[in-house]
Enzyme design. Structure first.
Site, mmCIF file in Angstrom:
data_model
loop_
_atom_site.group_PDB
_atom_site.id
_atom_site.type_symbol
_atom_site.label_atom_id
_atom_site.label_comp_id
_atom_site.label_asym_id
_atom_site.label_seq_id
_atom_site.Cartn_x
_atom_site.Cartn_y
_atom_site.Cartn_z
ATOM 1 N N HIS A 56 123.332 -2.176 -1.156
ATOM 2 C CA HIS A 56 124.048 -3.406 -1.283
ATOM 3 C C HIS A 56 124.210 -4.007 -0.164
ATOM 4 O O HIS A 56 124.184 -3.343 0.895
ATOM 5 C CB HIS A 56 125.443 -3.240 -2.191
ATOM 6 C CG HIS A 56 125.442 -2.699 -3.437
ATOM 7 N ND1 HIS A 56 126.441 -2.712 -4.223
ATOM 8 C CD2 HIS A 56 124.401 -2.426 -4.170
ATOM 9 C CE1 HIS A 56 126.333 -2.325 -5.511
ATOM 10 N NE2 HIS A 56 125.067 -2.123 -5.522
ATOM 11 N N GLU A 58 126.788 -5.080 1.530
ATOM 12 C CA GLU A 58 127.983 -4.513 2.106
ATOM 13 C C GLU A 58 127.641 -3.216 2.917
ATOM 14 O O GLU A 58 127.899 -2.989 3.977
ATOM 15 C CB GLU A 58 129.231 -4.257 1.416
ATOM 16 C CG GLU A 58 129.737 -5.371 0.767
ATOM 17 C CD GLU A 58 129.342 -5.724 -0.629
ATOM 18 O OE1 GLU A 58 130.245 -5.905 -1.464
ATOM 19 O OE2 GLU A 58 128.041 -5.532 -0.845
ATOM 20 N N CYS A 86 131.921 -4.131 -4.750
ATOM 21 C CA CYS A 86 131.993 -3.029 -6.006
ATOM 22 C C CYS A 86 132.669 -1.713 -5.595
ATOM 23 O O CYS A 86 133.235 -1.686 -4.393
ATOM 24 C CB CYS A 86 130.506 -2.830 -6.337
ATOM 25 S SG CYS A 86 129.858 -1.616 -5.466
ATOM 26 N N CYS A 89 131.039 0.072 -2.706
ATOM 27 C CA CYS A 89 131.181 -0.716 -1.294
ATOM 28 C C CYS A 89 132.687 -0.502 -0.811
ATOM 29 O O CYS A 89 132.979 -0.541 0.495
ATOM 30 C CB CYS A 89 130.492 -1.906 -1.313
ATOM 31 S SG CYS A 89 129.037 -2.072 -1.869
#
Length: 149
Positions: A56, A58, A86, A89
């Site tokens: 992801h 992040e 999410c 993260c």
């Protein structure tokens, strides 16, 4: 005096990263890490490119910022991300001890708030910065994906 380096300025930089993800066929989420008005990390989703569910934006930004700083803690840093982090993260951001998270669009189904995930108690959160721009990019991506399939 007006500060040109406000949250909107840096969110626009995160949106540029999201556009790069979009061009690659990745879910268009972009992130940057800033310290003292200086961008030290830029990232976007790479889950398809790397065939890695943890890639992801992040997570990529946390790694890049940690490498830049030479340490695992991001105190004094701000993460700008186009979509609410999410659960995964948010957990990584908790452990990084990041000082501030600024996000654009809310993820009502998979965001850390919906999943009731905790951030570090010292982390400040600002939401809704350029929310419409971030949400529109996501909507456009998923409409195009559905029309291709």
């Amino acid at each position: 005096m007006i500060d040109p380096f406000d949250d909107s300025y840096f969110m626009k930089k995160a949106l540029q990263e999201a556009e790069i993800a979009y061009e690659k066929g990745e879910i268009p989420v972009g992130a940057i890490v800033v310290v003292e008005n200086r961008i030290i990390a830029r990232a976007h989703n790479l889950t398809e490119t790397l065939t890695d569910v943890t890639a992801h934006a992040e997570m990529q930004a946390i790694t890049a910022a940690s490498n830049f700083l030479g340490g695992k803690y991001l105190s004094g840093c701000t993460l700008y991300v186009t979509l609410e982090p999410c659960q995964m993260c948010a957990g990584a951001l908790y452990w990084s001890q990041i000082s501030k998270i600024v996000y654009g669009a809310t993820d009502e189904q998979r965001g850390y708030n919906a999943m009731q995930t905790k951030l570090h108690p010292k982390t400040q959160v600002v939401s809704g910065i350029l929310e419409q721009e971030a949400a529109n990019l996501m909507k456009r991506f998923f409409i195009e994906k559905r029309n291709l399939n």
